[in-house]
Design an enzyme around this catalytic site. Structure first.
Site, PDB file in Angstrom:
ATOM      1  N   ASP A  32       0.815  -1.225   0.000  1.00  0.00           N
ATOM      2  CA  ASP A  32       0.000   0.000   0.000  1.00  0.00           C
ATOM      3  C   ASP A  32       0.841   1.264   0.000  1.00  0.00           C
ATOM      4  O   ASP A  32       0.449   2.287   0.560  1.00  0.00           O
ATOM      5  CB  ASP A  32      -0.965   0.015   1.200  1.00  0.00           C
ATOM      6  CG  ASP A  32      -1.744  -1.269   1.317  1.00  0.00           C
ATOM      7  OD1 ASP A  32      -2.275  -1.706   0.292  1.00  0.00           O
ATOM      8  OD2 ASP A  32      -1.795  -1.850   2.417  1.00  0.00           O
ATOM      9  N   LYS A  82       2.190   2.315  -5.120  1.00  0.00           N
ATOM     10  CA  LYS A  82       2.936   1.878  -6.317  1.00  0.00           C
ATOM     11  C   LYS A  82       2.183   2.227  -7.597  1.00  0.00           C
ATOM     12  O   LYS A  82       2.789   2.586  -8.593  1.00  0.00           O
ATOM     13  CB  LYS A  82       3.157   0.361  -6.286  1.00  0.00           C
ATOM     14  CG  LYS A  82       4.047  -0.104  -5.164  1.00  0.00           C
ATOM     15  CD  LYS A  82       4.168  -1.606  -5.143  1.00  0.00           C
ATOM     16  CE  LYS A  82       2.933  -2.332  -4.655  1.00  0.00           C
ATOM     17  NZ  LYS A  82       2.582  -2.132  -3.245  1.00  0.00           N
ATOM     18  N   GLY A 114      -4.471  -3.773  -4.428  1.00  0.00           N
ATOM     19  CA  GLY A 114      -5.429  -2.719  -4.759  1.00  0.00           C
ATOM     20  C   GLY A 114      -4.682  -1.442  -5.066  1.00  0.00           C
ATOM     21  O   GLY A 114      -3.886  -0.986  -4.261  1.00  0.00           O
ATOM     22  N   HIS A 115      -4.874  -0.919  -6.256  1.00  0.00           N
ATOM     23  CA  HIS A 115      -4.223   0.343  -6.621  1.00  0.00           C
ATOM     24  C   HIS A 115      -5.295   1.381  -6.843  1.00  0.00           C
ATOM     25  O   HIS A 115      -6.277   1.109  -7.531  1.00  0.00           O
ATOM     26  CB  HIS A 115      -3.473   0.212  -7.957  1.00  0.00           C
ATOM     27  CG  HIS A 115      -2.346  -0.756  -7.921  1.00  0.00           C
ATOM     28  ND1 HIS A 115      -1.448  -0.810  -6.891  1.00  0.00           N
ATOM     29  CD2 HIS A 115      -1.960  -1.695  -8.814  1.00  0.00           C
ATOM     30  CE1 HIS A 115      -0.566  -1.745  -7.158  1.00  0.00           C
ATOM     31  NE2 HIS A 115      -0.854  -2.308  -8.303  1.00  0.00           N
ATOM     32  N   THR A 117       2.453 -12.761   2.146  1.00  0.00           N
ATOM     33  CA  THR A 117       1.578 -13.262   1.090  1.00  0.00           C
ATOM     34  C   THR A 117       2.225 -14.523   0.499  1.00  0.00           C
ATOM     35  O   THR A 117       3.325 -14.914   0.907  1.00  0.00           O
ATOM     36  CB  THR A 117       1.298 -12.174   0.033  1.00  0.00           C
ATOM     37  OG1 THR A 117       0.229 -12.627  -0.812  1.00  0.00           O
ATOM     38  CG2 THR A 117       2.533 -11.826  -0.793  1.00  0.00           C
TER      39      THR A 117
HETATM   40  P1  IMP Z   1      -3.020 -12.766   1.207  1.00  0.00           P
HETATM   41  O1  IMP Z   1      -2.084 -12.178   0.212  1.00  0.00           O
HETATM   42  O2  IMP Z   1      -4.464 -12.411   0.944  1.00  0.00           O
HETATM   43  O3  IMP Z   1      -2.808 -14.231   1.402  1.00  0.00           O
HETATM   44  O4  IMP Z   1      -2.679 -12.094   2.639  1.00  0.00           O
HETATM   45  C1  IMP Z   1      -1.462 -12.324   3.297  1.00  0.00           C
HETATM   46  C2  IMP Z   1      -0.971 -11.065   4.000  1.00  0.00           C
HETATM   47  O5  IMP Z   1      -0.592 -10.106   3.022  1.00  0.00           O
HETATM   48  C3  IMP Z   1      -2.006 -10.373   4.877  1.00  0.00           C
HETATM   49  O6  IMP Z   1      -1.353  -9.776   5.975  1.00  0.00           O
HETATM   50  C4  IMP Z   1      -2.567  -9.299   3.967  1.00  0.00           C
HETATM   51  O7  IMP Z   1      -3.120  -8.212   4.703  1.00  0.00           O
HETATM   52  C5  IMP Z   1      -1.315  -8.901   3.223  1.00  0.00           C
HETATM   53  N1  IMP Z   1      -1.592  -8.322   1.915  1.00  0.00           N
HETATM   54  C6  IMP Z   1      -1.959  -8.970   0.790  1.00  0.00           C
HETATM   55  N2  IMP Z   1      -2.105  -8.120  -0.237  1.00  0.00           N
HETATM   56  C7  IMP Z   1      -1.801  -6.907   0.242  1.00  0.00           C
HETATM   57  C8  IMP Z   1      -1.729  -5.610  -0.363  1.00  0.00           C
HETATM   58  O8  IMP Z   1      -1.947  -5.404  -1.551  1.00  0.00           O
HETATM   59  N3  IMP Z   1      -1.370  -4.602   0.485  1.00  0.00           N
HETATM   60  C9  IMP Z   1      -1.075  -4.786   1.776  1.00  0.00           C
HETATM   61  N4  IMP Z   1      -1.115  -5.973   2.375  1.00  0.00           N
HETATM   62  C10 IMP Z   1      -1.477  -7.026   1.608  1.00  0.00           C
END
Ligand code: IMP
Length: 449
Positions: free
Chosen positions: A13, A16, A40-41, A262
């Protein structure tokens, strides 16, 4: 052959999308190389706000090829929703290409993500529940369904059938466990809608899924391509290709704060695998970091603030997730972690975003080392999770600024304290700050020499 990678240097976040959007002006091709619709952008252009989860940020240009690379996991329903949304807004999507080798997030992946988090209870990761982890797990297990499978009903059916069987069993077990927990808590298990009850769940019925996905295939077919070749052609023609990372360095599956990460590799090196190019195709790496730090989901965050300053960062920075709407955890910029990201990604240039949010929050703090529970000084990012979990940051204090900076477009227009703050970051990390965000709009940036 300029191959430019743009990655997040913190916990995601960082903004980017806006940096990609700006640097894309000189590029012919923009490629996403990992992650899925967990990202999410938000891009504000001519007063209109666009939110993307899957489609690369360059889509708002008319003359660019936008690529969803093989390393991305694609939820076709979400992708088609974004395509429809863009069409409604009058944005052409003809140059959107999707790798035939990208893996698909299937309905059972989404259910498994939620069920897995529920099972972990208070130890949950705080995933976005978009099915990312289970989809990458199936890819590694060689049980994944790929974009190209959408084009052949017979293969699609066979593959879904093979992938589905172990999921049904896992979901049933998780469902029983959840009901048991609810019962123990004195709640009415029947009143709660379950991911998969004792009977067949219509959301993961084989016939329905095949029908739905064949229809998705018809709609996506014009976009499906050999996207690695597309990148080679552009690079070989001396065009600029931007490799757009999602999530960020500290959420990297290998190098982040595992298991609170992630399920893909958001580091710059992964651009090669996730797009299908060689390491020497990458000529420049940009790291994007906020002027402070945020994190969503669980996991260590040494500089996190639980005070009024943290609250003000949430308010002034509108720190709520684009994907899940969750309130982001906020804290001071962590230069120990940032220097780690700089080395890990071999970052050449930094973009510091949301500097305007720090207005009125002075004196500004920057974490320059950690102190372990035993009192040891830690100058570099600790590789051991237990140490990181209990490390306390030590700060350098820098003067703050109270001036409105949203209108600044040149370095010399920034208040002295803001310039000193940026210079401190550059000096500490050993990398120049080349771009600074001073507000949400596309033109609210200052380019530095
Ligand atoms: P997942 O990617 O949905 O499996 O989530 C794993 C971790 O990555 C969690 O802590 C999410 O909040 C974090 N996360 C996944 N995508 C984003 C993103 O685009 N921005 C910030 N945190 C993310």
């Amino acid at each position: 052959m300029p191959g430019v990678v743009i990655i997040g240097a913190q916990w995601g976040d960082e903004g980017k999308g806006k940096v990609v959007d700006l640097l894309a002006a000189d590029a012919s091709t923009i490629v996403r190389f990992q992650g899925g619709n967990n990202a999410g952008h938000t891009i504000v252009r001519d007063g209109e706000e666009f939110k993307f989860h899957l489609i690369p940020s360059g889509i708002l240009y008319e003359d660019k090829t936008c690529v969803i690379g093989n390393g991305v996991v694609v939820d076709p329903r979400v992708l088609l929703g974004e395509i429809d949304g863009l069409r409604r807004a009058g944005v052409g999507v003809g140059d959107l290409k999707i790798s035939a080798n990208a893996h698909l997030i299937m309905p059972y992946h989404v259910l498994l993500d939620t069920a897995g988090e529920t099972k972990l209870g208070k130890h949950s990761i705080g995933t976005t529940r978009r099915g990312i982890g289970p989809c990458y797990a199936d890819k590694a297990l060689r049980l994944g369904i790929r974009v190209q499978d959408l084009l052949d009903e017979k293969i699609l059916r066979t593959k879904i059938r093979a992938a589905l069987e172990p999921k049904q069993q896992a979901l049933r077990e998780l469902s029983v466990l959840r009901r048991k927990r609810l019962k123990e808590a004195g709640e009415d298990a029947k009143a709660v809608s379950e991911p998969a009850g004792d009977g067949p769940d219509p959301r993961i019925d084989l016939h329905t899924m095949v029908e739905e996905h064949v229809a998705y295939g018809h709609r996506l077919e014009p976009h499906i391509a050999d996207t690695a070749k597309l990148c080679w052609d552009a690079l070989d023609a001396d065009e600029t290709v931007i490799f757009e990372g999602a999530q960020a360095t500290l959420l990297d599956l290998d190098h982040g704060t595992y298991p609170f990460v992630t399920s893909s590799n958001p580091v710059a090196g992964a651009a090669t695998v996730g797009a299908g190019v060689g390491p020497t195709d990458i000529t420049e790496v940009w790291g994007v970091a906020k002027a402070y730090a945020t994190r969503v989901g669980a996991g260590p965050f040494p500089t996190e603030l639980h005070d009024e300053t943290g609250e003000r960062m949430v308010d002034q920075g509108r720190e709520f997730g684009t994907t899940t709407g969750r309130r982001r955890r906020c804290g001071w910029i962590d230069l120990v972690a940032l220097r780690y990201a700089v080395r890990l990604n071999r970052i050449d240039a930094l973009a510091i975003t949301k500097l305007d949010v720090l207005r009125g929050l002075g004196p500004l703090r920057v974490a320059v080392r950690y102190r372990s529970r035993e009192g040891a000084v830690l100058d570099s990012f600790p590789y051991h999770q237990s140490i990181l979990h209990s490390a306390t940051p030590e700060y350098e204090e820098l003067p703050g600024f109270d001036e409105e900076i949203g209108e600044c477009r040149k370095e010399e227009e920034l208040p002295r304290a803001a310039r000193d703050f940026l210079a401190y970051i550059a000096e500490f990390t050993g990398v120049p700050v080349r771009l600074v965000g001073v507000g949400p709009a596309r033109d609210q940036v200052v380019w530095l020499d």
